[in-house]
Structures are given as C-alpha cells and as structure tokens.
Design a protein around this motif. Structure first.
Motif, PDB file in Angstrom:
ATOM      1  N   ALA B  67       9.123  -4.575   8.748  1.00 24.45           N
ATOM      2  CA  ALA B  67       8.104  -3.647   9.541  1.00 24.45           C
ATOM      3  C   ALA B  67       7.537  -5.136  10.317  1.00 24.45           C
ATOM      4  N   LEU B  68       6.559  -6.116   9.288  1.00 22.60           N
ATOM      5  CA  LEU B  68       6.161  -6.778   8.691  1.00 22.60           C
ATOM      6  C   LEU B  68       6.370  -7.202   9.618  1.00 22.60           C
ATOM      7  N   THR B  69       7.501  -8.108   9.897  1.00 24.40           N
ATOM      8  CA  THR B  69       7.665  -9.107  10.898  1.00 24.40           C
ATOM      9  C   THR B  69       7.463  -8.693  12.405  1.00 24.40           C
ATOM     10  N   LYS B  70       7.290  -7.554  12.343  1.00 23.83           N
ATOM     11  CA  LYS B  70       7.555  -7.108  13.480  1.00 23.83           C
ATOM     12  C   LYS B  70       5.622  -6.680  14.204  1.00 23.83           C
ATOM     13  N   ALA B  71       4.784  -6.402  13.518  1.00 27.56           N
ATOM     14  CA  ALA B  71       4.018  -5.577  13.532  1.00 27.56           C
ATOM     15  C   ALA B  71       3.049  -6.355  14.470  1.00 27.56           C
ATOM     16  N   PRO B  72       1.974  -5.794  15.426  1.00 26.97           N
ATOM     17  CA  PRO B  72       0.900  -7.297  15.714  1.00 26.97           C
ATOM     18  C   PRO B  72       0.072  -7.372  14.585  1.00 26.97           C
ATOM     19  N   ALA B  73       0.371  -8.937  14.840  1.00 24.22           N
ATOM     20  CA  ALA B  73      -0.343 -10.016  14.074  1.00 24.22           C
ATOM     21  C   ALA B  73      -1.774  -9.296  13.237  1.00 24.22           C
ATOM     22  N   GLY B  74      -1.848  -9.538  12.300  1.00 26.43           N
ATOM     23  CA  GLY B  74      -3.249  -8.592  11.958  1.00 26.43           C
ATOM     24  C   GLY B  74      -3.108  -7.857  11.323  1.00 26.43           C
ATOM     25  N   GLU B  76      -1.059  -4.700   9.263  1.00 29.04           N
ATOM     26  CA  GLU B  76      -0.505  -4.066   7.913  1.00 29.04           C
ATOM     27  C   GLU B  76       0.499  -2.790   7.958  1.00 29.04           C
ATOM     28  N   VAL B  77       1.442  -2.539   7.134  1.00 35.16           N
ATOM     29  CA  VAL B  77       2.689  -1.764   7.279  1.00 35.16           C
ATOM     30  C   VAL B  77       2.625  -1.576   5.940  1.00 35.16           C
ATOM     31  N   VAL B  78       2.455   0.393   5.950  1.00 37.25           N
ATOM     32  CA  VAL B  78       2.465   1.156   5.350  1.00 37.25           C
ATOM     33  C   VAL B  78       4.271   2.206   4.964  1.00 37.25           C
ATOM     34  N   THR B  79       4.600   2.268   4.256  1.00 38.95           N
ATOM     35  CA  THR B  79       5.511   3.054   4.542  1.00 38.95           C
ATOM     36  C   THR B  79       4.828   4.391   4.493  1.00 38.95           C
ATOM     37  N   ALA B  80       5.350   5.486   5.365  1.00 32.96           N
ATOM     38  CA  ALA B  80       5.978   7.176   5.563  1.00 32.96           C
ATOM     39  C   ALA B  80       6.399   7.786   5.047  1.00 32.96           C
ATOM     40  N   GLU B  81       7.494   7.100   5.053  1.00 30.41           N
ATOM     41  CA  GLU B  81       8.062   8.147   4.008  1.00 30.41           C
ATOM     42  C   GLU B  81       9.901   7.674   4.388  1.00 30.41           C
ATOM     43  N   PHE B  82      11.147   7.475   3.430  1.00 34.83           N
ATOM     44  CA  PHE B  82      12.379   7.250   2.894  1.00 34.83           C
ATOM     45  C   PHE B  82      13.057   7.666   2.933  1.00 34.83           C
ATOM     46  N   LYS B  83      14.429   8.072   3.243  1.00 35.58           N
ATOM     47  CA  LYS B  83      15.454   8.811   2.480  1.00 35.58           C
ATOM     48  C   LYS B  83      16.569   7.311   2.205  1.00 35.58           C
ATOM     49  N   ARG B 106       5.071   1.229  18.722  1.00 33.87           N
ATOM     50  CA  ARG B 106       3.660   1.000  18.725  1.00 33.87           C
ATOM     51  C   ARG B 106       3.325   1.385  17.411  1.00 33.87           C
ATOM     52  N   LEU B 107       3.018   2.571  16.870  1.00 33.17           N
ATOM     53  CA  LEU B 107       2.444   3.361  15.959  1.00 33.17           C
ATOM     54  C   LEU B 107       3.572   3.380  14.443  1.00 33.17           C
ATOM     55  N   LEU B 108       5.198   3.855  14.700  1.00 36.17           N
ATOM     56  CA  LEU B 108       5.707   4.427  14.122  1.00 36.17           C
ATOM     57  C   LEU B 108       6.781   2.816  14.170  1.00 36.17           C
ATOM     58  N   THR B 132      10.447   5.626   7.642  1.00 34.67           N
ATOM     59  CA  THR B 132       9.867   5.333   8.602  1.00 34.67           C
ATOM     60  C   THR B 132       8.437   4.221   7.929  1.00 34.67           C
ATOM     61  N   ILE B 133       7.763   3.351   8.841  1.00 33.14           N
ATOM     62  CA  ILE B 133       6.973   2.636   8.401  1.00 33.14           C
ATOM     63  C   ILE B 133       5.542   2.752   9.347  1.00 33.14           C
ATOM     64  N   VAL B 134       4.689   2.814   8.744  1.00 34.76           N
ATOM     65  CA  VAL B 134       3.456   2.965   9.589  1.00 34.76           C
ATOM     66  C   VAL B 134       2.736   1.605   9.883  1.00 34.76           C
ATOM     67  N   SER B 135       2.338   1.533  11.198  1.00 34.07           N
ATOM     68  CA  SER B 135       0.562   0.365  11.052  1.00 34.07           C
ATOM     69  C   SER B 135       0.108   0.381  11.408  1.00 34.07           C
ATOM     70  N   VAL B 136      -1.062  -0.172  10.486  1.00 34.22           N
ATOM     71  CA  VAL B 136      -2.246   0.053  10.069  1.00 34.22           C
ATOM     72  C   VAL B 136      -3.283  -0.760  10.087  1.00 34.22           C
ATOM     73  N   GLY B 137      -4.594  -0.310   9.915  1.00 27.61           N
ATOM     74  CA  GLY B 137      -5.417  -2.103  10.196  1.00 27.61           C
ATOM     75  C   GLY B 137      -5.890  -2.802  10.999  1.00 27.61           C
TER      76      GLY B 137
END
Lengths: 141, 141, 141, 141
Positions: B67-74, B76-83, B106-108, B132-137
């Motif tokens: 997910a981080l490789t696809k996130a906007p530059a700068g 961070e990513v955080v795991t919201a949940e997984f199964k 954009r967000l998830l 499901t990964i959240v882009s933050v920060g």
C-alpha cells in the motif's frame, strides 16, 4: 474433571512464539483466556509502537485457548481464520489480550477477542478480533 | 521520482518485530512487496509448526508496504483491519509473504496477501489475507 | 440537538432493499440500532431457511445506522467492509439485527452486530458481524 | 460424472432470495460460478445505489456454489463466514458476481469473490470477498 489451567498452561509453554514475544498467560477460565505482553522495542513497527502482528499474535492465542477450554476432552484446536480491527496505535507499557468463546459448535467455535493497552493504570481497547476455530484430532479410543 | 525500494527498505529496517522474527524484505515493486521468513523454533506454536501470529505478521507487513508504494509521496500507512484464512499448517523450511494492492483509493487501500510455505523447491499457499490500509499523516507543506 | 430517530428513519425509508426484504426499524438510540425482519419464503436459500444475504443485509444496515448516530452532524456513512460469522441456520419466525458502535473515530467507526432468530418467545444468536464504517460527505456550509 | 450445471441450477432455483433480488445464474464451471444482477430501485440504499446487502447476497451465493462444484458428491455446503470490502459505490446498470474456489479442503473450502459493476460495456470491480464454506450433510451410503 479437566484442569483447564493445566491444559492451557502446558500447551502455551510449548508456543515458542509466545516466549519470543515475551507474552505470558494471566488467566484461564471456562471459555475465556487472558494473555499479557509487556512493551518491548523488539516488537515495534516503524514508528516505535507495537507491531500489529505482535498484537494479533497474542489475541489469536487467547482466542484459540478460550476455544480449547470448551473443546471435547482430548481434542486440539486450530485457527481457521480471523478478522481484526485496529482501533488506535498500540501505544502502552503493557497489553492484555482477552479471548472469549461466543459460540462453541461441534466443529467450529466462534470467539471474540480484544486487546487493551495500559499506560499507568488505565486501559484502552486497541483491537477487536472475531475468530473461527476448528476442533480437530480427537485421539482414538 | 520516488525510489520505492529505498522507501520501503528504510521503514522495514525500523520494524523491530521483523528483526525479532528473522524476516527480511525480498522484493519491492509498484503495488507488490515480498517478505521472507526462515523457519525457527522461536516462532512455533504448540505442535512445532510456525505460529499463525508470525505468518500473519509478515503478510500484514507485506500488505502495508504494498500500500505504501501506491500512497501519495510523504504519507504514511496504517493497517485499519484485515482478515486471514489459514489453509493448512505452516510447515516448511521457509515462508514467503506476498502483499498486492487490489485497489488504491484516496483514503483506503485494499490489499490481498498470501503466504507460501517452501519445503525443498516447491511451495504451497498456506494463508490468504484481505486487508484495509489507511493513508495518513501527509506532512504539511 | 439532533433527533436521532428522525435522522435514521428518514434514511431507512429510502432504502429500497429494506422494503423489498420486508425489514423495518424497531429501535434507534445513541450508538445502537435494531432492525426486524419477519420470515418469508421470498428470502429463502435452497433449504427454505433465510438466506445469509438477507441476514447480512439487515445487520449491515443496523451497523451503518448505529455509526450514523455517532457521526458528525450532516455527514454520511458508508460501509467500507465487514466480516460476518453464521453460527447456525437462520430458522425462525422473525429475526432481529442489532448494530452497536464499539469505537467512533474521526474517520472510521467500528461496529459489532448480531442477529437473533425468534421462534415463539425465545431468541438465539445466529450471526455475528464486525464492521468498519467510513464517515464521508459532510455537506458544505 | 456429475453435471455441475444441473447441480447448481437446481439448487439456485430454490433460493427465493435470488428471485426476489432478480439475480440469475450465468456461468457454472469447476470451481467457479457467476451470478448476474440487473439494477433495480427495489435494491437501493438511501442514495439510490445498490445496497451492500444485495451485492453481498449475490457474491455469497456465487462463492457457495463455486464450493459446491468441488464438494464430494451428495454433500451440501453452508457459508461459515465471509469478509467483504466495498471498493466503490455500487453504481451500474448491471452487476456480476464471480465466486472462485481458492482451496478445497476435506471440511472447509476457501473462496474468493468479486463483484463487477457495468455501465455500458466497461466493468469495474466494486467488491472483494473472502469466504469460508463448510461441507456438510453427506447422505449415508
């Protein structure tokens, strides 16, 4: 009558991963198991918090052992699958995973799990799990 | 242009848990990350196989970094949940976790993950994840 | 002060699927919503029980509306994902889905849901859900 | 040799919910089943899109029937649990659910599912499922 504490303690002591993480069993009752984990930098993710994988490991074990307390004597349990939500970062001095049986079927047992983070005296729920455990391997006669 | 390999490697090297488990990064590409884990008794569950928690930890990291490789530059990513489903016991000399982005919002960001177990040359899929990964920060300009 | 009952009722009445299934709203409180569904052969799976999809639909709506009661005024909620376990066949004269907020974040709200089946007076839990709801679309001033 | 198409079609025709939703079976092969659903306002959520519950219902059936094509002759399948991510709103003229067996075990079969939305000719993936199906009820010999 089965000594649930002995049943779970003996199995837990064979889980190399629990020792590696520094986790220990703190409560075993019928349908509910608690596992504690002190903070360590050896468990961190990139921001210094405890990695979701370590949090997941202790609550997976707690759910599995909760299921074991409800399983037929002599049977084993295996995690078929689980889902976990992380509500907030795993920030704390110590963590407590609680696994509870919600429904014990003949074949599949459904558990709910939560992980609380403690900083000083007060705790916050940081993760919620829903798990499916399979009962297997009842030894022959 | 972002050096994805550097981006992921630097973050991975800060994950204390990955070092504790003995996991290492083996491939980083746009939307896909691989993490390898050799067998160790320090990772076992009660039957001597690798604990579901260790398997989950590496595929959670693989999905997060994919997910981080696809996130906007700068950001961070955080795991919201997984199964995660465990298809068979984690028996093998080494394990490979593969995380792939299925949809980057954009967000998830939704990732699928799998873990293969290798004994000699041939591998078998032992676990499947949906995360499901959240882009933050994103740092302020 | 927001009239939660009005907020949820107005939205619920626009859900064509709920009318098609025959579901109705029976309780709205802060962080908790109940939806009832009478048995109908129009909802069956191949053995004549209620289809898992109908059971899932009512508890998904119950969780989403529970999240809505905790969302900032004027915002909308969307289900990002959920996981549901079916504990036993959906046999009953009527079904009650209960959605409860477990944690309301700025962006993501985590809900737990359950569905009870009633035959005569007594109810049994037949399904357990864990859901992630996103708050979106706060209308511009 | 089992006629998979007949096996699945006969069961599908008994699912009252599929008729109520307007869904129909479009493909049955070994380990993969497709179910189509045209848009209808009778399936809507509050914004006029198709409700997540209707989308979930068709992909749950597609996964269950995919598992049935791999189950021992004469056995039945039941959904134990699933997890579904919704990637974007269910906007489209018609929807196609695809269920595929990822691993068929003696007891548990793991399926992945996706739902595509079509507007004109082009389709977009709107949902991803991971499901656990139990094989039950093999008739006595």
């Amino acid at each position: 009558m089965i000594d649930l504490d002995k049943l779970v303690s003996e199995s837990f002591s064979k889980q190399g991963l629990m020792a590696t993480l520094g986790a220990h069993l703190t409560q075993v009752s019928d349908g509910e198991v608690h596992i504690a984990l002190p903070f360590s930098t050896a468990l961190s993710q990139q921001h210094g918090y405890v990695h979701a994988g370590a949090i997941t490991s202790i609550v997976d074990s707690a759910c599995g052992y909760a299921a074991l307390t409800k399983a037929p004597a002599g049977s084993e349990v295996v995690t078929a699958e689980f889902k976990i939500n992380f509500l907030r970062p795993a920030v704390g001095e110590r963590f407590l995973a609680i696994g509870k049986v919600q429904n014990a079927g003949r074949l599949l047992t459904i558990c709910s799990g939560e992980v609380q983070a403690f900083m000083g005296g007060s705790g916050k729920v940081i993760a919620l799990m829903q798990a499916t455990i399979v009962s297997v391997g009842q030894p022959a006669g």
